[in-house]
Design a protein around this motif. Structure first.
Motif, PDB file in Angstrom:
ATOM      1  N   LEU A  24       0.827  -1.212   0.000  1.00  0.00           N
ATOM      2  CA  LEU A  24       0.000   0.000   0.000  1.00  0.00           C
ATOM      3  C   LEU A  24       0.855   1.253   0.000  1.00  0.00           C
ATOM      4  CD1 LEU A  24      -2.881  -0.751   2.531  1.00  0.00           C
ATOM      5  CD2 LEU A  24      -3.111  -0.287   0.089  1.00  0.00           C
ATOM      6  N   ARG A  25       1.905   1.211   0.806  1.00  0.00           N
ATOM      7  CA  ARG A  25       2.795   2.370   0.911  1.00  0.00           C
ATOM      8  C   ARG A  25       3.476   2.683  -0.410  1.00  0.00           C
ATOM      9  NH1 ARG A  25       4.643   4.195   6.043  1.00  0.00           N
ATOM     10  NH2 ARG A  25       4.292   2.738   7.761  1.00  0.00           N
ATOM     11  N   SER A  26       3.975   1.637  -1.066  1.00  0.00           N
ATOM     12  CA  SER A  26       4.801   1.892  -2.241  1.00  0.00           C
ATOM     13  C   SER A  26       3.966   2.119  -3.501  1.00  0.00           C
ATOM     14  CB  SER A  26       5.773   0.735  -2.464  1.00  0.00           C
ATOM     15  OG  SER A  26       5.037  -0.454  -2.686  1.00  0.00           O
ATOM     16  N   ARG A  27       2.859   1.367  -3.643  1.00  0.00           N
ATOM     17  CA  ARG A  27       2.183   1.444  -4.929  1.00  0.00           C
ATOM     18  C   ARG A  27       0.848   2.180  -4.899  1.00  0.00           C
ATOM     19  NH1 ARG A  27       1.195  -2.794  -8.391  1.00  0.00           N
ATOM     20  NH2 ARG A  27       0.457  -4.167  -6.758  1.00  0.00           N
ATOM     21  N   ARG A  28       0.230   2.241  -3.742  1.00  0.00           N
ATOM     22  CA  ARG A  28      -1.087   2.867  -3.635  1.00  0.00           C
ATOM     23  C   ARG A  28      -2.041   2.314  -4.695  1.00  0.00           C
ATOM     24  NH1 ARG A  28      -3.239   6.744  -0.198  1.00  0.00           N
ATOM     25  NH2 ARG A  28      -1.797   6.827   1.530  1.00  0.00           N
ATOM     26  N   ASP A  29      -1.994   1.019  -4.888  1.00  0.00           N
ATOM     27  CA  ASP A  29      -2.867   0.366  -5.863  1.00  0.00           C
ATOM     28  C   ASP A  29      -4.329   0.611  -5.474  1.00  0.00           C
ATOM     29  OD1 ASP A  29      -4.384  -1.400  -7.316  1.00  0.00           O
ATOM     30  OD2 ASP A  29      -3.342  -3.207  -6.643  1.00  0.00           O
ATOM     31  N   PRO A  30      -5.093   1.307  -6.335  1.00  0.00           N
ATOM     32  CA  PRO A  30      -6.461   1.659  -5.948  1.00  0.00           C
ATOM     33  C   PRO A  30      -7.346   0.442  -5.645  1.00  0.00           C
ATOM     34  CG  PRO A  30      -5.965   2.448  -8.179  1.00  0.00           C
ATOM     35  CD  PRO A  30      -4.720   1.809  -7.655  1.00  0.00           C
ATOM     36  N   ARG A  31      -7.100  -0.668  -6.362  1.00  0.00           N
ATOM     37  CA  ARG A  31      -7.904  -1.872  -6.118  1.00  0.00           C
ATOM     38  C   ARG A  31      -7.650  -2.422  -4.722  1.00  0.00           C
ATOM     39  NH1 ARG A  31      -8.213  -5.130 -10.849  1.00  0.00           N
ATOM     40  NH2 ARG A  31      -8.477  -6.992  -9.574  1.00  0.00           N
ATOM     41  N   LEU A  32      -6.354  -2.467  -4.363  1.00  0.00           N
ATOM     42  CA  LEU A  32      -5.989  -2.973  -3.041  1.00  0.00           C
ATOM     43  C   LEU A  32      -6.530  -2.034  -1.953  1.00  0.00           C
ATOM     44  CD1 LEU A  32      -4.445  -5.030  -1.306  1.00  0.00           C
ATOM     45  CD2 LEU A  32      -2.408  -3.614  -1.548  1.00  0.00           C
ATOM     46  N   LEU A  33      -6.416  -0.743  -2.228  1.00  0.00           N
ATOM     47  CA  LEU A  33      -6.912   0.270  -1.305  1.00  0.00           C
ATOM     48  C   LEU A  33      -8.409   0.063  -1.051  1.00  0.00           C
ATOM     49  CD1 LEU A  33      -5.326   2.650  -0.103  1.00  0.00           C
ATOM     50  CD2 LEU A  33      -6.268   4.095  -1.879  1.00  0.00           C
ATOM     51  N   LYS A  34      -9.133  -0.218  -2.112  1.00  0.00           N
ATOM     52  CA  LYS A  34     -10.570  -0.416  -2.015  1.00  0.00           C
ATOM     53  C   LYS A  34     -10.896  -1.686  -1.225  1.00  0.00           C
ATOM     54  CE  LYS A  34     -14.756  -0.243  -4.825  1.00  0.00           C
ATOM     55  NZ  LYS A  34     -15.531   0.018  -3.620  1.00  0.00           N
ATOM     56  N   ASP A  35     -10.171  -2.745  -1.519  1.00  0.00           N
ATOM     57  CA  ASP A  35     -10.398  -4.012  -0.804  1.00  0.00           C
ATOM     58  C   ASP A  35     -10.151  -3.853   0.691  1.00  0.00           C
ATOM     59  OD1 ASP A  35     -11.083  -5.237  -3.122  1.00  0.00           O
ATOM     60  OD2 ASP A  35      -9.228  -6.408  -3.351  1.00  0.00           O
ATOM     61  N   VAL A  36      -9.078  -3.126   1.013  1.00  0.00           N
ATOM     62  CA  VAL A  36      -8.724  -2.924   2.418  1.00  0.00           C
ATOM     63  C   VAL A  36      -9.815  -2.085   3.115  1.00  0.00           C
ATOM     64  CG1 VAL A  36      -7.119  -1.651   3.922  1.00  0.00           C
ATOM     65  CG2 VAL A  36      -6.232  -3.230   2.198  1.00  0.00           C
ATOM     66  N   THR A  37     -10.246  -1.015   2.448  1.00  0.00           N
ATOM     67  CA  THR A  37     -11.282  -0.161   3.032  1.00  0.00           C
ATOM     68  C   THR A  37     -12.564  -0.947   3.248  1.00  0.00           C
ATOM     69  OG1 THR A  37     -10.337   1.572   1.665  1.00  0.00           O
ATOM     70  CG2 THR A  37     -12.349   2.108   2.817  1.00  0.00           C
ATOM     71  N   GLU A  38     -12.935  -1.744   2.250  1.00  0.00           N
ATOM     72  CA  GLU A  38     -14.164  -2.528   2.359  1.00  0.00           C
ATOM     73  C   GLU A  38     -14.093  -3.529   3.499  1.00  0.00           C
ATOM     74  OE1 GLU A  38     -15.808  -4.345  -1.057  1.00  0.00           O
ATOM     75  OE2 GLU A  38     -15.875  -2.486  -2.195  1.00  0.00           O
ATOM     76  N   ALA A  39     -12.931  -4.186   3.618  1.00  0.00           N
ATOM     77  CA  ALA A  39     -12.786  -5.192   4.670  1.00  0.00           C
ATOM     78  C   ALA A  39     -12.933  -4.561   6.048  1.00  0.00           C
ATOM     79  CB  ALA A  39     -11.438  -5.890   4.551  1.00  0.00           C
ATOM     80  N   MET A  40     -12.495  -3.314   6.159  1.00  0.00           N
ATOM     81  CA  MET A  40     -12.563  -2.651   7.463  1.00  0.00           C
ATOM     82  C   MET A  40     -13.918  -2.026   7.743  1.00  0.00           C
ATOM     83  SD  MET A  40      -9.828  -3.354   8.934  1.00  0.00           S
ATOM     84  CE  MET A  40     -10.182  -2.412  10.422  1.00  0.00           C
ATOM     85  N   THR A  41     -14.695  -1.735   6.707  1.00  0.00           N
ATOM     86  CA  THR A  41     -15.945  -1.008   6.944  1.00  0.00           C
ATOM     87  C   THR A  41     -17.192  -1.869   6.858  1.00  0.00           C
ATOM     88  OG1 THR A  41     -15.904  -0.322   4.640  1.00  0.00           O
ATOM     89  CG2 THR A  41     -15.137   1.287   6.244  1.00  0.00           C
ATOM     90  N   THR A  42     -17.074  -3.080   6.318  1.00  0.00           N
ATOM     91  CA  THR A  42     -18.289  -3.894   6.204  1.00  0.00           C
ATOM     92  C   THR A  42     -18.735  -4.331   7.578  1.00  0.00           C
ATOM     93  OG1 THR A  42     -16.915  -5.814   5.814  1.00  0.00           O
ATOM     94  CG2 THR A  42     -17.929  -4.789   3.909  1.00  0.00           C
ATOM     95  N   ASN A  43     -20.028  -4.283   7.756  1.00  0.00           N
ATOM     96  CA  ASN A  43     -20.569  -4.653   9.044  1.00  0.00           C
ATOM     97  C   ASN A  43     -21.786  -5.537   8.899  1.00  0.00           C
ATOM     98  OD1 ASN A  43     -19.370  -3.380  11.600  1.00  0.00           O
ATOM     99  ND2 ASN A  43     -19.138  -1.838  10.000  1.00  0.00           N
ATOM    100  N   GLU A  44     -22.035  -6.264   9.933  1.00  0.00           N
ATOM    101  CA  GLU A  44     -23.208  -7.117   9.975  1.00  0.00           C
ATOM    102  C   GLU A  44     -24.466  -6.264   9.968  1.00  0.00           C
ATOM    103  OE1 GLU A  44     -22.914 -11.225  12.136  1.00  0.00           O
ATOM    104  OE2 GLU A  44     -23.134  -9.510  13.442  1.00  0.00           O
ATOM    105  N   SER A  45     -25.503  -6.850   9.462  1.00  0.00           N
ATOM    106  CA  SER A  45     -26.772  -6.146   9.458  1.00  0.00           C
ATOM    107  C   SER A  45     -27.859  -7.178   9.630  1.00  0.00           C
ATOM    108  CB  SER A  45     -26.936  -5.420   8.126  1.00  0.00           C
ATOM    109  OG  SER A  45     -28.145  -4.717   8.113  1.00  0.00           O
ATOM    110  N   PHE A  46     -28.996  -6.778  10.164  1.00  0.00           N
ATOM    111  CA  PHE A  46     -30.132  -7.690  10.125  1.00  0.00           C
ATOM    112  C   PHE A  46     -31.442  -6.969   9.916  1.00  0.00           C
ATOM    113  CE2 PHE A  46     -30.026  -7.273  14.828  1.00  0.00           C
ATOM    114  CZ  PHE A  46     -28.657  -7.239  15.056  1.00  0.00           C
ATOM    115  N   PHE A  47     -32.451  -7.752   9.590  1.00  0.00           N
ATOM    116  CA  PHE A  47     -33.752  -7.182   9.285  1.00  0.00           C
ATOM    117  C   PHE A  47     -34.326  -6.517  10.533  1.00  0.00           C
ATOM    118  CE2 PHE A  47     -33.257 -10.435   6.018  1.00  0.00           C
ATOM    119  CZ  PHE A  47     -33.578  -9.706   4.893  1.00  0.00           C
ATOM    120  N   PHE A  48     -34.987  -5.394  10.352  1.00  0.00           N
ATOM    121  CA  PHE A  48     -35.654  -4.670  11.442  1.00  0.00           C
ATOM    122  C   PHE A  48     -34.743  -4.530  12.665  1.00  0.00           C
ATOM    123  CE2 PHE A  48     -39.000  -6.567   8.834  1.00  0.00           C
ATOM    124  CZ  PHE A  48     -39.772  -5.452   8.553  1.00  0.00           C
TER     125      PHE A  48
END
Lengths: 304, 121
Positions: free
Chosen positions: A52-76
Motif C-alpha cells: 500500500l505504501r509503495s504502490r497505492r494500488d487503488p484496487r488494493l486500497l478499495k479491498d482494504v477499506t471494504e474489509a474494514m468497513t463492512t458490518n453485519e446487518s439484520f432485518f428490522f
C-alpha cells in the motif's frame, strides 16, 4: 503491528472512508486484513502494508477499506426505529405528501440490504394508503461486495431469522435450496448504489426520510458534523433522520433537533414545529431554497 | 419470573435451550414429547413454549392444537423450533396457532430476537 504501520493504516482509512480506528482496534485490523492479504497472494500484513505504501494500488486500497468497513446487518434491526417509521413517520408523510404523492427514502449504509428491504416491507404493507404514489428507496454503501449481496437479495437461514418476523418471511421470501430469496416485487422497490458518505451528497438528490444508522459512530466529530450537514441539505423542511441507538446530533450538528418522545429520530432545526432551544441566541433561521412550511398542525406531535 | 416450557426429544437440545432460558431470566421446564408437554400445561400454563416438531408419542403440531383448545390455552406464546424449514410446515404451524418459528440450527441470539419480536422480552 509496528506503530508506524498502524499510524499509516489509520490515516489511510480515515482519508478513504472516514473510519477512525484507535490502537485498541489493532486486532480488528489484523483479523480483517489477513484474508485480504491472503487473497492477494501476499505473505502477511507487513507485505500488504508495504504494498500500500509503495504502490497505492487503488484496487488494493478499495479491498482494504471494504474489509474494514463492512458490518453485519439484520432485518428490522433494533425494532423500535422501524416501529416509529411505520406508526408515526410514514403516516405523517402520507398525509403531508397527499398531493405530491411521492416519497424518497435513503438508507445511507445499506450494507447487505436488510435495512432498505425492511423499509420496503413496511411501505408495501401500507400500499393500500399509497396507491398511485412514486416511492423510491435508495440504499447506498461504500462496499461493492456488500451491495452485490444486497442486489442479489439472497439470505442464509441464519440471516432471515435475525429480526425478521416469520409472517414476513413467509410473505416476502421464497426458499431457494438452503437460502431464502427476496420477492422480486420487493427487490424492485429498492435501488442500490455505491456511494462514499464523504463525497458530495447532492448527486443523490433529495430525501424525505434518511436512515443513517450505526455509521457515524465510526467517524470523528468533524466528519460526523460534515455528514450531518450534508444530509440536512438533501432534505425538505419536514424531512426526518434516523440515527443508530448509540448516535446523536447533540454537540455535533445544530442542523438537526431530536423529535421529542421518539428516540433516535431527528427533524431539521428550522423545520416545522421547531422551537428555539432554551437559551439559544435567536439565530437567523434562513430557510433553505425549496423548503415550504406545512399548513395546519405541527408535523411531530409530542408523545406524552 | 416468566416460565418457558422446552419441548424436545433431544436431551442435548433441552439442555442448551434451558441454559439460554436461564440467561434470558426465564424459568425453564422440560418435556421430552408433546404428551409430557400437555401434562405439564394441564398443571400450570407456561408463559412461553419452545416447541420441536418431530417427537415420539405426540408431535409438536398435535400438542399445539391440543394446547390451543385448553381453557386459557391461547395465552402461552408458542415458538416452534425445528429442522422443518419449508414454507408448508411454517404455514401449517402458524395456522395451528404458533406465534413464531425458529429453524434449527439456532443460537441464543436467534431465540432472543424471536422472543423480543413476540413481546416476551
Amino acid at each position: 503491528m509496528k506503530p508506524a504501520d498502524f499510524e499509516f493504516m489509520a490515516a489511510m482509512l480515515k482519508s478513504e472512508s472516514g473510519l477512525v480506528i484507535g490502537t485498541d482496534k489493532i486486532y480488528l485490523l489484523e483479523s480483517r486484513l489477513m484474508p485480504v492479504a491472503r487473497k492477494k497472494g501476499m505473505k502477511d500484513l507487513e507485505d500488504l502494508i508495504a504494498n500500500l505504501r509503495s504502490r497505492r494500488d487503488p484496487r488494493l486500497l478499495k479491498d482494504v477499506t471494504e474489509a474494514m468497513t463492512t458490518n453485519e446487518s439484520f432485518f428490522f434491526r433494533d425494532i423500535k426505529p422501524f416501529d416509529l417509521f411505520r406508526d408515526v413517520i410514514l403516516p405523517q408523510m402520507i398525509e403531508a405528501r397527499a398531493a405530491k404523492k411521492s416519497l424518497r427514502i435513503w438508507c445511507a449504509a445499506a450494507s447487505s440490504g436488510q435495512e432498505p428491504y425492511s423499509l420496503a416491507m413496511i411501505v408495501k404493507e401500507a400500499s393500500a394508503r399509497m396507491a398511485g404514489w412514486r416511492i423510491e428507496i435508495v440504499g447506498t454503501d461504500i462496499s461493492t461486495e456488500m451491495l452485490e449481496k444486497a442486489k442479489a437479495g439472497i439470505y442464509s437461514q441464519f440471516e432471515v431469522q435475525r429480526g425478521l418476523p416469520i409472517q414476513m418471511l413467509v410473505k416476502y421470501f421464497k426458499k431457494d435450496e438452503e437460502s431464502w430469496r427476496i420477492d422480486p416485487a420487493l427487490r424492485a422497490m429498492v435501488q442500490f448504489r455505491e456511494f462514499n458518505l464523504l463525497r458530495d451528497l447532492k448527486a443523490l438528490g433529495q430525501f424525505d426520510v434518511v436512515f443513517c444508522r450505526n455509521v457515524l459512530i465510526y467517524f470523528d466529530q468533524a466528519t460526523k458534523g460534515q455528514v450531518l450537514e450534508g444530509i440536512s441539505r438533501q432534505m425538505p423542511s419536514d424531512g426526518v433522520l434516523f440515527l443508530g441507538g448509540a448516535e446523536t446530533v447533540l454537540g455535533i450538528s445544530d442542523r438537526f433537533k431530536p423529535l421529542p418522545g421518539y428516540r433516535g429520530v431527528y427533524g431539521l432545526s428550522d423545520g416545522p414545529g421547531a422551537a428555539p432551544a432554551a437559551g439559544a441566541p435567536p439565530g437567523p433561521a434562513a430557510p433553505t431554497a425549496g423548503t415550504r412550511p406545512l399548513p395546519g398542525k405541527p408535523a411531530f406531535p409530542t408523545k406524552r | 419470573m416468566k416460565s418457558c416450557l422446552i419441548v424436545d426429544d433431544s436431551k442435548v437440545i433441552r439442555m442448551v435451550a434451558s441454559k439460554i432460558m436461564n440467561e434470558l431470566e426465564f424459568k425453564p421446564i422440560e418435556a421430552a414429547d408433546g404428551q409430557e408437554a400437555l401434562d405439564a400445561c394441564l398443571k400450570a400454563l407456561p408463559d412461553a413454549v419452545l416447541l420441536d416438531w418431530n417427537m415420539p408419542v405426540m408431535s409438536g403440531i398435535e400438542f399445539l392444537r391440543a394446547l390451543r383448545k385448553l381453557p386459557g390455552g391461547d395465552q402461552p406464546v408458542v415458538v416452534f423450533c425445528t429442522t422443518e424449514n419449508d414454507i408448508t410446515h411454517i404455514q401449517e404451524a402458524m395456522e395451528a396457532g404458533a406465534n413464531e418459528y425458529i429453524m434449527k440450527p439456532f443460537d441464543s441470539e436467534i431465540i432472543q430476537a424471536k422472543f423480543a419480536q413476540v413481546g416476551l422480552l
